[in-house]
Design a protein around this motif. Structure first.
Motif, PDB file in Angstrom:
ATOM      1  N   LYS A 232       0.852  -1.186   0.000  1.00 25.18           N
ATOM      2  CA  LYS A 232       0.000   0.000   0.000  1.00 25.18           C
ATOM      3  C   LYS A 232       0.888   1.235   0.000  1.00 25.18           C
ATOM      4  O   LYS A 232       1.785   1.370   0.844  1.00 25.18           O
ATOM      5  N   ILE A 233       0.598   2.132  -0.938  1.00 25.61           N
ATOM      6  CA  ILE A 233       1.360   3.370  -1.043  1.00 25.61           C
ATOM      7  C   ILE A 233       0.528   4.531  -0.514  1.00 25.61           C
ATOM      8  O   ILE A 233      -0.596   4.758  -0.958  1.00 25.61           O
ATOM      9  N   ASP A 234       1.084   5.227   0.467  1.00 29.47           N
ATOM     10  CA  ASP A 234       0.491   6.469   0.974  1.00 29.47           C
ATOM     11  C   ASP A 234       1.413   7.597   0.537  1.00 29.47           C
ATOM     12  O   ASP A 234       2.547   7.715   1.025  1.00 29.47           O
ATOM     13  N   PRO A 235       0.979   8.451  -0.400  1.00 29.00           N
ATOM     14  CA  PRO A 235       1.873   9.477  -0.966  1.00 29.00           C
ATOM     15  C   PRO A 235       2.389  10.493   0.040  1.00 29.00           C
ATOM     16  O   PRO A 235       3.357  11.207  -0.242  1.00 29.00           O
ATOM     17  N   GLY A 236       1.731  10.616   1.187  1.00 27.77           N
ATOM     18  CA  GLY A 236       2.170  11.605   2.164  1.00 27.77           C
ATOM     19  C   GLY A 236       1.488  12.942   2.015  1.00 27.77           C
ATOM     20  O   GLY A 236       1.795  13.896   2.735  1.00 27.77           O
ATOM     21  N   THR A 237       0.536  13.032   1.077  1.00 27.39           N
ATOM     22  CA  THR A 237      -0.248  14.251   0.867  1.00 27.39           C
ATOM     23  C   THR A 237      -1.536  13.859   0.153  1.00 27.39           C
ATOM     24  O   THR A 237      -1.526  12.926  -0.672  1.00 27.39           O
ATOM     25  N   PRO A 238      -2.637  14.537   0.439  1.00 24.30           N
ATOM     26  CA  PRO A 238      -3.877  14.240  -0.292  1.00 24.30           C
ATOM     27  C   PRO A 238      -3.849  14.739  -1.732  1.00 24.30           C
ATOM     28  O   PRO A 238      -4.696  14.360  -2.542  1.00 24.30           O
ATOM     29  N   ASP A 239      -2.868  15.598  -2.044  1.00 22.86           N
ATOM     30  CA  ASP A 239      -2.778  16.145  -3.399  1.00 22.86           C
ATOM     31  C   ASP A 239      -1.963  15.214  -4.291  1.00 22.86           C
ATOM     32  O   ASP A 239      -0.883  15.558  -4.798  1.00 22.86           O
ATOM     33  N   ALA A 240      -2.476  14.000  -4.446  1.00 28.49           N
ATOM     34  CA  ALA A 240      -1.770  13.019  -5.258  1.00 28.49           C
ATOM     35  C   ALA A 240      -2.759  11.977  -5.765  1.00 28.49           C
ATOM     36  O   ALA A 240      -3.834  11.785  -5.199  1.00 28.49           O
ATOM     37  N   VAL A 241      -2.372  11.297  -6.828  1.00 28.18           N
ATOM     38  CA  VAL A 241      -3.138  10.201  -7.397  1.00 28.18           C
ATOM     39  C   VAL A 241      -2.284   8.946  -7.313  1.00 28.18           C
ATOM     40  O   VAL A 241      -1.085   8.989  -7.621  1.00 28.18           O
ATOM     41  N   THR A 242      -2.881   7.850  -6.876  1.00 24.06           N
ATOM     42  CA  THR A 242      -2.124   6.605  -6.796  1.00 24.06           C
ATOM     43  C   THR A 242      -2.554   5.651  -7.907  1.00 24.06           C
ATOM     44  O   THR A 242      -3.675   5.716  -8.417  1.00 24.06           O
ATOM     45  N   TYR A 243      -1.628   4.779  -8.254  1.00 23.64           N
ATOM     46  CA  TYR A 243      -1.898   3.726  -9.247  1.00 23.64           C
ATOM     47  C   TYR A 243      -1.603   2.378  -8.597  1.00 23.64           C
ATOM     48  O   TYR A 243      -0.480   2.168  -8.145  1.00 23.64           O
ATOM     49  N   PRO A 244      -2.644   1.522  -8.523  1.00 26.70           N
ATOM     50  CA  PRO A 244      -4.046   1.762  -8.862  1.00 26.70           C
ATOM     51  C   PRO A 244      -4.673   2.777  -7.908  1.00 26.70           C
ATOM     52  O   PRO A 244      -4.024   3.212  -6.952  1.00 26.70           O
ATOM     53  N   ALA A 245      -5.927   3.115  -8.153  1.00 27.31           N
ATOM     54  CA  ALA A 245      -6.582   4.174  -7.387  1.00 27.31           C
ATOM     55  C   ALA A 245      -6.633   3.865  -5.902  1.00 27.31           C
ATOM     56  O   ALA A 245      -6.596   4.776  -5.067  1.00 27.31           O
ATOM     57  N   SER A 246      -6.711   2.574  -5.543  1.00 24.95           N
ATOM     58  CA  SER A 246      -6.770   2.187  -4.128  1.00 24.95           C
ATOM     59  C   SER A 246      -5.444   2.390  -3.420  1.00 24.95           C
ATOM     60  O   SER A 246      -5.378   2.419  -2.186  1.00 24.95           O
ATOM     61  N   GLY A 247      -4.376   2.521  -4.178  1.00 29.59           N
ATOM     62  CA  GLY A 247      -3.048   2.626  -3.596  1.00 29.59           C
ATOM     63  C   GLY A 247      -2.469   1.290  -3.197  1.00 29.59           C
ATOM     64  O   GLY A 247      -1.356   1.227  -2.659  1.00 29.59           O
TER      65      GLY A 247
END
Length: 327
Positions: A232-247
Motif C-alpha cells: 500500500k502506497i500512501d503518498p504523504g499528501t492528499p494532493d496526489a493520485v495513486t496507481y491503482p486508485a486504491s493505492g
C-alpha cells in the motif's frame, strides 16, 4: 534439575523462580548456518527468518496479539524442591503462605514430596511472560500455581494459556521479522508535478519467511510463515493520485509493480503515484507498507491462518514544478 542446556533432553534456558518466569533471558546458537534461540521455555528456529538491520516485527491488522503469558514445563521434581525450599526457610512470604505451599507440594494436598516418585515421567509447569510483553496487563493473567503434567497427558482444560501447537504458532508470529519496504521510484531522486512516478519492489527481497517454535520434551512444534501479499502506497499528501486508485499494489509473479524502462514514459504505471502539487522547499513522506499473509502448520496436522501483519517504511520524495520556457 531445572531443564537446561546441559540436559540431553534440554530445550530451553529456564528462568529459575516462581510463577513469573519471563522470556527476557534468551540464549542463541548458530551451527551449520542455522540459527536458533531459546526463550521462556520455547526453542525458536530462526534460520528462515528475515535478517539484517532493515527488518522489523509485523503489526497485526486487527486488535489480536500473541499471548502475553503462557504455561510450559519448567522443573523436574528436584528442581522444584531446590527452588521452593529456600523461600520457605527464609520466612519472607509468611507462615500461612508457606504452610499452604508445603501442603500443596509436599504433604499430598494434592502433591506429595514434589512428585519425586514420578521423576522422569512428567514436568512441573509454570508461567512465562512473552518477550516484549513484560509491561502488558495481560502478562499478569497467568496466575495459576505451579502444576504437574504427566508425560503424554494434555495440560488441564482450565488452563487456556498452556502451551500447544497453536500457542507455539502465535509465539512464533511474535518472532517473525520481515524486510523494510523502501520502494524503487522512477524518476529516482526527484519527480515532477503531474508526472506519473513508477514504483516497484525487488521481488528477491520479499520472499516468504518463517519461524518454528517447539517444545522438544513435549514433542510439539509449529511453523509460522509470512508471505508478502500486497503493497500500500500512501503518498504523504492528499494532493496526489495513486496507481491503482486504491493505492494497493498486489504481488504478481514474485514482485510488486513493474520496473520502469525506456519507452514507457507515456504509459500508466501498474504501481505508482502522481503528485499534483510541488513539495516546495521540502519533501513528501511517502509511506510504503507491505501486508503479509500469515499461516501456520503444527504437530498432529494442526494449522490454519493467523491475522495478517504489516510492516512499513517512509521515504522522502521531492516534487518539483515542471519548468517551462516562454519564447
Amino acid at each position: 534439575m531445572v531443564l537446561g542446556s546441559s540436559d540431553p533432553l534440554a530445550w530451553a534456558e529456564f528462568t529459575p523462580g516462581g510463577g513469573s518466569g519471563t522470556e527476557t533471558q534468551v540464549s542463541g546458537d548458530q551451527k551449520d548456518g542455522k540459527v536458533s534461540a531459546t526463550a521462556g521455555g520455547v526453542v525458536y528456529d530462526l534460520s528462515k527468518n528475515g535478517s539484517g538491520t532493515s527488518t522489523g516485527a509485523m503489526t497485526p491488522t486487527t486488535t489480536w496479539t500473541p499471548p502475553a503469558c503462557y504455561y510450559a514445563p519448567k522443573y523436574d521434581p528436584d528442581a522444584l524442591e531446590a527452588y521452593l525450599t529456600p523461600i520457605w526457610a527464609a520466612d519472607s512470604t509468611g507462615y500461612e503462605w508457606d504452610a499452604t505451599q508445603r501442603d500443596r507440594y509436599v504433604n499430598g494436598k494434592p502433591y506429595k514430596d514434589f512428585n519425586k516418585d514420578k521423576a522422569g515421567k512428567g514436568y512441573w509447569w509454570d508461567s512465562y511472560v512473552t518477550k516484549g510483553r513484560e509491561g502488558d496487563p495481560g502478562a499478569l493473567d497467568c496466575t495459576k500455581p505451579i502444576f504437574w503434567v504427566d508425560t503424554g497427558d494434555a495440560p488441564p482444560a482450565d488452563v487456556p494459556q498452556a502451551v500447544t501447537p497453536e500457542i507455539l504458532s502465535q509465539l512464533a508470529y511474535n518472532e517473525i521479522r520481515v524486510p523494510s519496504t523502501k520502494v524503487t521510484l522512477a524518476p529516482a531522486d526527484k519527480t515532477k508535478v503531474n508526472l506519473p512516478t513508477w514504483a516497484w519492489l525487488d521481488g528477491a527481497e520479499f520472499k516468504p519467511v518463517s519461524v518454528t517454535a517447539s517444545v522438544p520434551v513435549l514433542g510439539i512444534s509449529a511453523t509460522t510463515t509470512a508471505r508478502p501479499y500486497s503493497l500500500k502506497i500512501d503518498p504523504g499528501t492528499p494532493d496526489a493520485v495513486t496507481y491503482p486508485a486504491s493505492g494497493v499494489c498486489e504481488f504478481k509473479n514474485g514482485s510488486i509493480g513493474e520496473a520502469y524502462a525506456k519507452g514507457k514514459a507515456g504509459e500508466t504505471p501498474p504501481c505508482g503515484v502522481k503528485y499534483l502539487h510541488s513539495s516546495g522547499t521540502g519533501s513528501y513522506p511517502l509511506k510504503a507498507t507491505i501486508t503479509w499473509k500469515i499461516s501456520w502448520t503444527g504437530t498432529g496436522g494442526t494449522g490454519g491462518p493467523l491475522d495478517d501483519g504489516t510492516f512499513g517504511a517512509t521515504q522522502d520524495v521531492i516534487v518539483q514544478e515542471i519548468q517551462s520556457v516562454n519564447r
